[in-house]
Design an enzyme around this catalytic site. Structure first.
Site, short mmCIF file in Angstrom:
data_model
loop_
_atom_site.label_atom_id
_atom_site.label_comp_id
_atom_site.label_asym_id
_atom_site.label_seq_id
_atom_site.Cartn_x
_atom_site.Cartn_y
_atom_site.Cartn_z
N HIS A 124 5.61 1.63 5.83
CA HIS A 124 6.37 0.51 6.41
C HIS A 124 7.18 0.97 7.62
CE1 HIS A 124 6.37 -1.23 2.08
NE2 HIS A 124 5.57 -2.00 2.80
N LYS B 11 5.66 -11.76 -7.74
CA LYS B 11 5.23 -10.36 -7.80
C LYS B 11 6.03 -9.56 -8.84
CE LYS B 11 2.83 -8.94 -3.67
NZ LYS B 11 2.77 -7.93 -2.60
N ARG C 289 -3.96 -1.30 6.82
CA ARG C 289 -4.34 0.05 6.39
C ARG C 289 -5.86 0.15 6.39
NH1 ARG C 289 -0.70 -0.32 1.14
NH2 ARG C 289 -1.80 -2.28 1.27
N SER D 284 3.51 0.40 -1.98
CA SER D 284 4.69 0.35 -2.86
C SER D 284 4.25 0.41 -4.33
CB SER D 284 5.47 -0.95 -2.60
OG SER D 284 5.97 -0.96 -1.30
#
Ligand code: PNS
Length: 155
Positions: free
Chosen positions: A18, A42, A91, A129
């Site tokens: 990040h 989430k 990514r 994460s």
């Protein structure tokens, strides 16, 4: 006029991937506002205030990177912050489908806001994460993958 981009995410917790994306964004924009989303669906490990605190501590030395939390629509946050761009990192190809849907939906909500993608540095393509939480939970070392300020929170 200052060019501002919103960099949104759950940041549960913020990773060096990040940080890399935000720093790349600074090459394109004068001001980056990191939008830490509540994202209750989430079921984040860290509460919103803690996630925001970690982001703020990470960028404490960069006056052109600010952080705010938000609970509603991303485009509304962009309006509040006078931003005309959304910054996101890519990514691998696997990120594309989700990012494409989000960017298209946000454009439907406001045609004037452009989503810009930057590619994270190769070293961080595998960093997420979710893996940070999992590895840290199981006693693994993630100190080279998160900003130093995050480590005490993970412990
Ligand atoms: O880091 P994440 O979890 O991939 O970030 C997802 C985020 C926060 C960018 C996304 O959930 C979001 O934009 N939430 C705000 C709600 C919204 O605007 N939804 C409509 C756009 S698809």
């Amino acid at each position: 006029m200052k060019r501002t981009a919103i960099y949104p995410g759950t940041f549960d917790p913020i990773t060096l991937g990040h940080v890399d994306v935000a720093n790349r964004g600074l090459k394109l924009f004068d001001r980056i506002v990191i939008g830490v989303a509540e994202n209750p669906k989430k079921e984040p490990m860290f509460d919103l205030a803690t996630r925001l605190k970690m982001v703020r501590e990470t960028f404490a030395h960069k006056p052109n990177v600010e952080a705010v939390s938000f609970t509603g629509l991303l485009v509304d946050l962009a309006h509040d912050q006078q931003a005309n761009a959304i910054l996101r990192g890519l990514r691998a190809a696997s990120d594309f489908e989700y990012e494409f849907q989000m960017a298209t939906m946000n454009r439907r909500l406001d045609e004037k806001i452009e989503t810009c993608f930057v590619m994270a540095r190769e070293d961080y393509t595998f960093v997420s994460s979710r893996f940070i939480r999992e590895i840290s939970d199981m006693g693994g070392d993630v100190s080279e993958l998160v900003p130093p300020v995050v480590m005490p929170y993970l412990k």
